[in-house]
Design a protein around this motif. Structure first.
Motif, PDB file in Angstrom:
ATOM      1  N   ASN A   1       0.820  -1.211   0.000  1.00 51.13           N
ATOM      2  CA  ASN A   1       0.000   0.000   0.000  1.00 51.13           C
ATOM      3  C   ASN A   1       0.858   1.268   0.000  1.00 51.13           C
ATOM      4  O   ASN A   1       0.620   2.204   0.764  1.00 51.13           O
ATOM      5  N   VAL A   2       1.869   1.304  -0.859  1.00 53.34           N
ATOM      6  CA  VAL A   2       2.787   2.447  -0.944  1.00 53.34           C
ATOM      7  C   VAL A   2       2.375   3.353  -2.094  1.00 53.34           C
ATOM      8  O   VAL A   2       2.115   2.881  -3.207  1.00 53.34           O
ATOM      9  N   ARG A   3       2.327   4.653  -1.821  1.00 58.17           N
ATOM     10  CA  ARG A   3       2.075   5.629  -2.879  1.00 58.17           C
ATOM     11  C   ARG A   3       3.304   6.480  -3.178  1.00 58.17           C
ATOM     12  O   ARG A   3       3.502   6.894  -4.309  1.00 58.17           O
ATOM     13  N   TRP A   4       4.091   6.738  -2.147  1.00 58.05           N
ATOM     14  CA  TRP A   4       5.239   7.637  -2.308  1.00 58.05           C
ATOM     15  C   TRP A   4       6.437   7.115  -1.517  1.00 58.05           C
ATOM     16  O   TRP A   4       6.288   6.641  -0.391  1.00 58.05           O
ATOM     17  N   TYR A   5       7.622   7.244  -2.116  1.00 61.41           N
ATOM     18  CA  TYR A   5       8.887   6.940  -1.444  1.00 61.41           C
ATOM     19  C   TYR A   5       9.621   8.253  -1.180  1.00 61.41           C
ATOM     20  O   TYR A   5       9.840   9.054  -2.101  1.00 61.41           O
ATOM     21  N   VAL A   6      10.006   8.466   0.078  1.00 53.87           N
ATOM     22  CA  VAL A   6      10.662   9.702   0.503  1.00 53.87           C
ATOM     23  C   VAL A   6      12.106   9.392   0.873  1.00 53.87           C
ATOM     24  O   VAL A   6      12.361   8.484   1.677  1.00 53.87           O
ATOM     25  N   PHE A   7      13.047  10.159   0.317  1.00 55.10           N
ATOM     26  CA  PHE A   7      14.468   9.901   0.548  1.00 55.10           C
ATOM     27  C   PHE A   7      15.156  11.143   1.109  1.00 55.10           C
ATOM     28  O   PHE A   7      14.822  12.270   0.761  1.00 55.10           O
ATOM     29  N   GLY A   8      16.126  10.898   1.991  1.00 55.00           N
ATOM     30  CA  GLY A   8      16.888  11.993   2.576  1.00 55.00           C
ATOM     31  C   GLY A   8      18.108  11.472   3.292  1.00 55.00           C
ATOM     32  O   GLY A   8      18.387  10.259   3.299  1.00 55.00           O
ATOM     33  N   ASP A   9      18.853  12.378   3.908  1.00 55.09           N
ATOM     34  CA  ASP A   9      20.049  12.028   4.675  1.00 55.09           C
ATOM     35  C   ASP A   9      19.698  11.892   6.151  1.00 55.09           C
ATOM     36  O   ASP A   9      18.597  12.264   6.578  1.00 55.09           O
ATOM     37  N   ASP A  10      20.656  11.424   6.929  1.00 53.28           N
ATOM     38  CA  ASP A  10      20.395  11.264   8.364  1.00 53.28           C
ATOM     39  C   ASP A  10      20.338  12.608   9.099  1.00 53.28           C
ATOM     40  O   ASP A  10      19.940  12.658  10.261  1.00 53.28           O
ATOM     41  N   ASP A  11      20.734  13.695   8.421  1.00 53.96           N
ATOM     42  CA  ASP A  11      20.569  15.031   9.008  1.00 53.96           C
ATOM     43  C   ASP A  11      19.517  15.837   8.247  1.00 53.96           C
ATOM     44  O   ASP A  11      19.526  17.076   8.272  1.00 53.96           O
ATOM     45  N   THR A  12      18.610  15.126   7.566  1.00 54.02           N
ATOM     46  CA  THR A  12      17.453  15.762   6.947  1.00 54.02           C
ATOM     47  C   THR A  12      16.280  15.684   7.920  1.00 54.02           C
ATOM     48  O   THR A  12      15.930  14.600   8.376  1.00 54.02           O
ATOM     49  N   ILE A  13      15.708  16.816   8.226  1.00 59.35           N
ATOM     50  CA  ILE A  13      14.593  16.879   9.172  1.00 59.35           C
ATOM     51  C   ILE A  13      13.314  17.075   8.363  1.00 59.35           C
ATOM     52  O   ILE A  13      13.133  18.109   7.718  1.00 59.35           O
TER      53      ILE A  13
ATOM     54  N   TYR B   1       6.241  10.717 -10.896  1.00 62.92           N
ATOM     55  CA  TYR B   1       6.628  12.003 -10.302  1.00 62.92           C
ATOM     56  C   TYR B   1       7.978  11.894  -9.588  1.00 62.92           C
ATOM     57  O   TYR B   1       8.240  10.924  -8.866  1.00 62.92           O
ATOM     58  N   TYR B   2       8.779  12.917  -9.799  1.00 62.82           N
ATOM     59  CA  TYR B   2      10.083  13.094  -9.143  1.00 62.82           C
ATOM     60  C   TYR B   2      10.028  14.483  -8.532  1.00 62.82           C
ATOM     61  O   TYR B   2      10.099  15.490  -9.223  1.00 62.82           O
ATOM     62  N   VAL B   3       9.833  14.551  -7.210  1.00 66.35           N
ATOM     63  CA  VAL B   3       9.509  15.798  -6.526  1.00 66.35           C
ATOM     64  C   VAL B   3      10.657  16.199  -5.602  1.00 66.35           C
ATOM     65  O   VAL B   3      11.157  15.373  -4.823  1.00 66.35           O
TER      66      VAL B   3
ATOM     67  N   GLY C   1      18.205  17.911   0.932  1.00 67.89           N
ATOM     68  CA  GLY C   1      16.909  18.543   1.140  1.00 67.89           C
ATOM     69  C   GLY C   1      15.774  17.543   1.096  1.00 67.89           C
ATOM     70  O   GLY C   1      14.675  17.824   1.542  1.00 67.89           O
ATOM     71  N   GLY C   2      16.069  16.368   0.554  1.00 66.80           N
ATOM     72  CA  GLY C   2      15.064  15.323   0.432  1.00 66.80           C
ATOM     73  C   GLY C   2      14.359  15.371  -0.907  1.00 66.80           C
ATOM     74  O   GLY C   2      14.237  16.434  -1.523  1.00 66.80           O
ATOM     75  N   PHE C   3      13.932  14.220  -1.378  1.00 69.58           N
ATOM     76  CA  PHE C   3      13.141  14.162  -2.601  1.00 69.58           C
ATOM     77  C   PHE C   3      12.178  12.983  -2.511  1.00 69.58           C
ATOM     78  O   PHE C   3      12.334  12.099  -1.655  1.00 69.58           O
ATOM     79  N   VAL C   4      11.188  12.989  -3.389  1.00 71.24           N
ATOM     80  CA  VAL C   4      10.111  12.002  -3.333  1.00 71.24           C
ATOM     81  C   VAL C   4       9.884  11.412  -4.720  1.00 71.24           C
ATOM     82  O   VAL C   4       9.914  12.132  -5.721  1.00 71.24           O
ATOM     83  N   LEU C   5       9.665  10.117  -4.772  1.00 67.87           N
ATOM     84  CA  LEU C   5       9.302   9.429  -6.011  1.00 67.87           C
ATOM     85  C   LEU C   5       7.931   8.789  -5.843  1.00 67.87           C
ATOM     86  O   LEU C   5       7.651   8.175  -4.803  1.00 67.87           O
TER      87      LEU C   5
END
Length: 465
Positions: free
Chosen positions: A145-157, A176-178, A200-204
């Protein structure tokens, strides 16, 4: 006579066949049309209204290492909830184990990447390959049941509620590549304004991520010469023909020192992420970095969608301009300042590379701080926020103002109270955002100013009186 009867029978039979064929084709056309209509409808935004996106539809992939995670997990504790899905990917398990009594993401050990080439000519770290493959390995966790994958670093808040609200604008079934590029012009020029910076993080969208995961390893072989992980991800997404959907709420924070100016003039969109807390100053005075971020989350937990949203009002009585960056700070200018100038980012920070030819050039409009401290706005920082039957009340107390000859009407002003209702951004406001208005309320005290934030009237202007 017999010949005539036979001829009529043949004609009648032919007519019946023609009628049957017409009926069959009509039924087939009608049935097919219904199928097509249903198929198109299933991909319309209306189809998800009864099942809106929530945080359970998100999966987080966080890049870290065995060495950095023990020091950085304090940032994940600010925003992570044990109900969230995802993993922190490390090269090896740290000696200090995760604290199971506190909400932190689970750890996953990355797969071996030694077979991949890393040929960046100016040094760099081949761990960029491992970090890039976090995208693939997160998808391969096979969450349902996944719609979006969110990626970031360990110091991304991250600010998860705002992520959900922002992503609700988009159909996860499309590709989408956000994300957002760097605030630093030199960095964005070097790596491309079409690339989402990983810190800064991004989303697929899940539909894109699933395809990308299948082709990722064969793709990154072509990009061994690149420096970072986000450049590899960007390159492979580009090969699939997808461009960046820019969202200004993601903040790479490629700057140093005091980022007050960046936060106080936040774009007219929800705050989605902050990066580099170890490199920038604490965002509140007289606090450590961790304490100051916890303080910001006190307001975010009350009204996440309003956090840092800038509202400007003009006080007629003393010709003052007041800028409210909700949940963070209020600035009082002792004169009328044109709205476009108030909205510019104050250069309170230092460039990422001070000796670079493009140092001090940013991807947003800036204004210099006045050289005379007495002509700078007075700053009031968040002290407390509460929610009750009368709405949300946040109070801000005066920071040290380095002016020895203050004769302004704000000289004795100590506290500013801001009253508002909880902000709930609907689809219209997300697609076509409009800044809210505010009024300075009458007060008999020279020590207190009260402000009410509200929706602007249909034809209302925010301007100097």
């Amino acid at each position: 006579m017999k010949s005539l009867i036979k001829t009529n029978l043949i004609l009648l039979s032919s007519s019946l066949c023609a009628i049957s064929l017409f009926i069959f084709i009509s039924i087939l056309f009608f049935t097919t049309s219904k199928i097509v209509t249903l198929d198109i409808g299933s991909f319309s935004p209306q189809a998800t209204k009864s099942n809106p996106t929530n945080v359970n539809h998100l999966v987080f992939g966080i890049a870290s290492s065995g060495n950095s995670w023990p020091k950085r997990q304090k940032y994940a504790k600010l925003w992570w909830n044990k109900k969230f899905k995802g993993c922190v990917f490390v090269d090896n398990l740290p000696h200090e184990e995760n604290d199971n009594n506190i909400n932190v993401p689970p750890l996953c050990v990355s797969q071996d990447t030694s077979k991949f080439n890393y040929t960046y000519r100016h040094g760099g770290l081949r761990s960029a390959i491992r970090v890039a493959r976090v995208v693939k390995e997160t998808v391969e966790l096979n969450h349902s049941n996944v719609r979006w994958y969110v990626f970031g670093d360990d110091d991304t808040i991250f600010f998860p509620e705002n992520l959900v609200k922002t992503l609700s604008k988009y159909d996860h079934r499309l590709w989408y590549y956000v994300g957002a590029y760097s605030e630093n012009y030199e960095g964005s020029q070097t790596f491309g304004f079409g690339m989402a910076f990983g810190g800064g993080g991004f989303v697929l969208s899940a539909s894109l991520a699933n395809v990308l995961a299948k082709v990722f390893d064969s793709c990154i072989e072509r990009y061994s010469h690149l420096y970072g992980s986000d450049a590899r991800v960007f390159s492979c997404i580009s090969e699939l023909g997808v461009g960046l959907t820019y969202e200004p709420g993601f903040h790479q924070v490629d700057m140093r020192g005091n980022i007050f100016g960046l936060l106080a003039a936040h774009p007219l969109s929800p705050l989605l992420s902050l990066h580099h807390p170890d490199i920038t100053d604490a965002i509140f005075p007289n606090m450590t970095t961790s304490k100051s971020l916890q303080h910001l989350f006190k307001a975010a937990n009350v009204d996440s969608q309003r956090i840092l949203q800038q509202t400007v009002c003009y006080e007629r009585q003393f010709s003052r301009t007041i800028s409210v960056s909700w949940g963070y700070a209020v600035q009082v200018f002792q004169n009328n300042v044109l709205l476009p100038d108030v909205l510019r980012v104050q250069e309170t920070f230092k460039p990422w590379k001070e000796n670079h030819v493009l140092a001090g050039v940013y991807t947003f409009s800036t204004r210099e701080i006045h050289h005379d401290p007495c002509k700078r706005p007075k700053i009031f920082y968040l002290d407390n926020v509460s929610s009750g039957k009368d709405g949300i009340v946040s109070s801000y107390t005066k920071s040290f103002h380095n002016c020895s000859n203050d004769k302004t009407s704000s000289k004795n002003l100590e506290v500013i109270k801001v009253v508002t209702n909880k902000l709930d951004l609907d689809s219209k406001q997300l697609q076509n955002p409009r800044r809210q208005c505010c009024d300075v309320l009458n007060s008999n005290s020279g020590h207190l100013m009260e402000i009410a934030i509200r929706e602007c009237n249909y034809e209302e202007l925010i301007y100097m009186h």
